[in-house]
Scaffold this motif. Structure first.
Motif, short mmCIF file in Angstrom:
data_model
loop_
_atom_site.label_atom_id
_atom_site.label_comp_id
_atom_site.label_asym_id
_atom_site.label_seq_id
_atom_site.Cartn_x
_atom_site.Cartn_y
_atom_site.Cartn_z
N VAL A 165 0.89 -1.22 0.01
CA VAL A 165 -0.12 -0.10 -0.03
C VAL A 165 0.90 1.38 0.05
O VAL A 165 0.72 2.24 -0.75
CB VAL A 165 -1.15 0.01 1.15
CG1 VAL A 165 -1.67 1.42 1.30
CG2 VAL A 165 -2.12 -1.11 0.93
N ALA A 168 2.10 1.83 -3.50
CA ALA A 168 0.80 2.11 -4.37
C ALA A 168 0.63 3.62 -4.24
O ALA A 168 0.37 4.29 -5.31
CB ALA A 168 -0.44 1.42 -3.80
N ASP A 172 0.71 6.27 -7.62
CA ASP A 172 -0.24 6.94 -8.12
C ASP A 172 -1.27 7.21 -7.05
O ASP A 172 -2.09 6.49 -6.46
CB ASP A 172 -0.96 6.23 -9.16
CG ASP A 172 -1.93 7.15 -9.96
OD1 ASP A 172 -2.41 7.89 -9.40
OD2 ASP A 172 -2.16 6.78 -11.19
N LEU A 174 -3.97 9.25 -7.05
CA LEU A 174 -5.47 9.14 -7.51
C LEU A 174 -5.97 7.76 -7.54
O LEU A 174 -7.15 7.63 -7.02
CB LEU A 174 -5.38 10.05 -8.88
CG LEU A 174 -6.91 10.46 -9.18
CD1 LEU A 174 -7.09 11.61 -8.34
CD2 LEU A 174 -6.71 10.97 -10.64
N ALA A 175 -5.12 7.05 -7.96
CA ALA A 175 -5.48 5.50 -8.36
C ALA A 175 -5.52 5.03 -6.86
O ALA A 175 -6.70 4.08 -6.56
CB ALA A 175 -4.52 4.89 -9.26
N ALA A 176 -4.63 5.24 -6.00
CA ALA A 176 -4.63 4.73 -4.55
C ALA A 176 -6.09 5.06 -4.04
O ALA A 176 -6.65 4.15 -3.39
CB ALA A 176 -3.60 5.07 -3.96
N GLN A 177 -6.34 6.16 -4.05
CA GLN A 177 -7.34 6.77 -3.49
C GLN A 177 -8.66 6.02 -3.97
O GLN A 177 -9.77 5.68 -3.19
CB GLN A 177 -7.76 8.06 -3.85
CG GLN A 177 -7.79 9.10 -2.68
CD GLN A 177 -7.86 10.83 -3.24
OE1 GLN A 177 -7.21 10.99 -4.20
NE2 GLN A 177 -8.58 11.53 -2.62
N SER A 178 -8.74 5.95 -5.05
CA SER A 178 -9.79 5.31 -5.95
C SER A 178 -9.99 3.92 -5.53
O SER A 178 -10.82 3.18 -5.76
CB SER A 178 -9.78 5.69 -7.15
OG SER A 178 -9.72 6.97 -7.67
N ALA A 179 -8.90 3.37 -5.11
CA ALA A 179 -8.81 1.74 -4.78
C ALA A 179 -9.39 1.74 -3.21
O ALA A 179 -8.87 0.66 -2.70
CB ALA A 179 -7.39 1.23 -5.05
N GLY A 180 -9.58 2.87 -2.51
CA GLY A 180 -10.06 2.82 -1.28
C GLY A 180 -8.93 2.91 -0.24
O GLY A 180 -9.01 2.69 0.93
N ILE A 181 -7.75 3.32 -0.43
CA ILE A 181 -6.72 3.70 0.21
C ILE A 181 -6.87 5.17 0.80
O ILE A 181 -6.96 6.08 0.25
CB ILE A 181 -5.24 3.63 -0.43
CG1 ILE A 181 -5.27 2.12 -0.80
CG2 ILE A 181 -4.27 4.01 0.52
CD1 ILE A 181 -4.19 1.84 -1.42
N ASN A 182 -6.76 5.14 2.26
CA ASN A 182 -6.82 6.53 2.96
C ASN A 182 -5.53 7.04 2.86
O ASN A 182 -4.78 6.72 3.45
CB ASN A 182 -7.41 6.31 4.41
CG ASN A 182 -7.54 7.61 5.21
OD1 ASN A 182 -6.93 8.58 4.73
ND2 ASN A 182 -8.21 7.59 6.16
N VAL A 186 -2.21 6.70 5.51
CA VAL A 186 -0.92 5.84 5.05
C VAL A 186 0.03 6.75 5.11
O VAL A 186 1.24 6.37 5.84
CB VAL A 186 -1.32 5.37 3.82
CG1 VAL A 186 0.28 4.80 3.22
CG2 VAL A 186 -2.31 4.30 3.53
#
Lengths: 302, 250
Positions: A165, A168, A172, A174-182, A186
């Protein structure tokens, strides 16, 4: 021989400093605050052993905890900004810490001498090791136990989902956020971990150096801290170790005979190293090659 | 029943109204197509629904809850996952890791403790990720770096990454862009398969054949407003739609 043990102590402490920046850099954040956490660790640990009479091990624990707490508190506001703004914000924090210790007096009388930090004079007589009769070799081994523990911890973290994570987020946001990562959680957790590691390194540094002053914790140290993981590469913790060996072992010590020319060559060699290996000394490709060399075959062989 | 509901949602960039008072309803279990000419606000709508842009006005409800102000990562755990028009994978991570890091659904949170979810090794996630790999046709490629995959494979991996979060609603932002006919047929099947599992799909797409073949209903945007809504057959016959796409009096 003591010279080499001393060098090994320095390399160990700088490896901790570099690893603290490595953790933060995994999330794509360039932090120049690591020297500040290092300074906090140095002063906290030294004050606990010298003024409060603690044993070094709990003092290091308290230093790491203080470093982590400070880093967490700094991380929340600082990580709201990105890129150059973050570099400036963390640099300002590091300088703030240095100036705090420049003005920080807290001395108590011990017999007919006074001990404790004395502003610009620094903090002298941090004598835990000599008082307890540790040899240079023992001190070096003690430092390296911590270095190896931290490296093992980070190596293991890299294999956990948390490690993936972190990377990740660095790849990126933006992609990390969209994959549910706070993102905030982090990044703050990474800088908190980095703060603990830097402060641990600082606590060890204060005790083998026996004398610390604010000048040791300036921009140069902050630059070293971030340069190690960049020069060494982010593929693995061993990259940072390799970079510290290269910079402190070879560039700083190995070229000492060159006198003033060393500084010139120093910059040129860093530039050369970055040109030859733009992704750091150790990248995913040559790590795989090293693994093949030692464990043979494996998958991915053409 | 509406799974996602937008009421009067606007998003302005300076003076530009990228979407302007949009009302949209995505019903549970359907495949809704969202089409429109270039610049009509489709991608902005996706970014507002996923929370990357806060709306300038209006209200968004998902699964009966108001999510207008919720952060992007929260919306994912509520059940909204997406893919990107220009693929955004974690290129330096392996195929396996790309799927692993995306397991952030509310169900994952409930099923596994904090420590095992974050610090656990790969074994705990093996079964779920194995299924995703098989779905994306990437079985056996799990140790490859995502950046080394071919274009079509990257699209499939991103699709699987969105599913890794066990979404209720899947937003596909132009998934057919750059694909050949065979790959599009493949995508068509994959979208249907996802719906079979009970996932609602919002498909933003330029490729009309795919939209007309796979969707239950279609909504059409132009200049940030919805100009038509209906079954694919109704939309094909709709005069305002023909005008938006072709201009003049059709």
């Amino acid at each position: 021989m003591d010279f080499y043990f001393g060098l090994a102590q320095l390399i160990g402490v700088h490896t901790l400093l570099g690893l603290s920046a490595y953790v933060v850099l995994l999330t794509g954040q360039v932090s120049l605050a690591q020297a500040g956490f290092f300074a906090i660790g140095a002063y906290v640990a030294a004050m606990l052993t010298v003024l409060a009479g603690w044993h070094l091990v709990p003092a290091l624990g308290a230093a790491a905890l203080t470093g982590a707490t400070t880093a967490c508190a700094v991380g929340f506001p600082a990580l709201r900004v990105k890129g150059l703004m973050l570099v400036i914000a963390t640099l300002a924090f590091g300088e703030g810490v240095r100036l705090f210790f420049f003005n920080f007096d807290y001395q108590i009388a011990r017999g007919d001498v006074k001990v404790g930090p004395l502003g610009g004079e620094g903090f002298r007589q941090i004598r835990f090791f000599p008082e307890n009769g540790w040899t240079t070799l023992e001190v070096m081994l003690f430092i390296w136990i911590f270095v190896l523990l931290v490296m093992a911890l980070l190596w293991w973290l890299d294999r956990s989902r948390y490690g993936a994570v972190l990377r990740a987020v660095g790849e990126d946001e933006l992609a990390a956020q969209s994959a549910g990562i706070n993102l905030t959680a982090v990044k703050v957790s990474a800088i908190t971990l980095g703060g603990a590691i830097a402060a641990l390194g600082g606590g060890l540094y204060a005790h083998y150096a026996t004398h610390i002053e604010h000048l040791s914790f300036g921009i140069l140290l902050a630059t070293f801290a971030i340069a190690y993981p960049i020069v060494g590469g982010l593929a693995s913790v061993f990259g940072t170790l390799a970079a510290v060996l290269f910079v402190q072992g070879f560039l700083v010590e190995g070229l000492r005979d060159l006198g003033d020319w060393r500084n010139l060559l120093f910059g040129a060699l860093i530039v050369l190293a970055m040109n030859l290996r733009p992704r750091g000394f150790l990248d995913a490709g040559n790590l795989r090659a090293i693994k093949r060399l030692f464990w043979g075959g494996g998958r991915g062989a053409p | 029943m509406a799974l996602l509901e937008l009421q009067g949602v606007s998003r302005h960039f300076g003076g530009v109204r990228a979407i302007d008072g949009l009302d949209l309803e995505v019903r549970e279990g359907e495949i809704l197509g969202l089409i429109g000419p270039n610049g009509s606000g489709k991608s902005t709508a996706v970014n507002v629904i996923t929370g990357l842009y806060p709306p300038s006005a209006g209200r968004i409800a998902f699964d009966g809850r108001d999510i207008t102000a919720a952060a992007t990562h929260r919306r994912l755990s509520e059940g909204i996952a997406r893919t990107f028009q220009n693929i955004r994978l974690f290129g330096g991570l392996t195929v396996w890791q790309n799927l692993w890091v995306a397991q952030n659904s509310a169900r994952d949170r409930a099923a596994r403790g904090f420590l095992s979810r974050w610090m656990g090794g790969q074994s705990g996630a093996r079964e779920g990720i194995g299924k995703l790999l098989a779905f994306a046709g990437l079985a056996g490629r799990e140790d490859e770096l995502a950046s080394n995959l071919a274009f079509g494979e990257q699209r499939r991996l991103e699709f699987a990454r969105a599913l890794a979060a066990k979404p209720k609603l899947l937003l596909l932002d132009e998934p057919a862009a750059g694909m050949n006919a065979g790959e599009i047929a493949d995508l068509d099947e994959r979208i249907r398969a996802v719906r079979e599992r009970g996932v609602t799909v919002l498909l933003i797409e330029h490729h009309m054949e795919l939209v007309m073949a796979v969707t239950d209903r279609v909504a059409v945007l132009n200049f940030g407003q919805k100009i038509a809504e209906g079954t694919p057959a109704q939309i094909q016959a709709h005069s305002a739609v023909r005008k938006a796409y072709l201009g003049g009096d059709h």
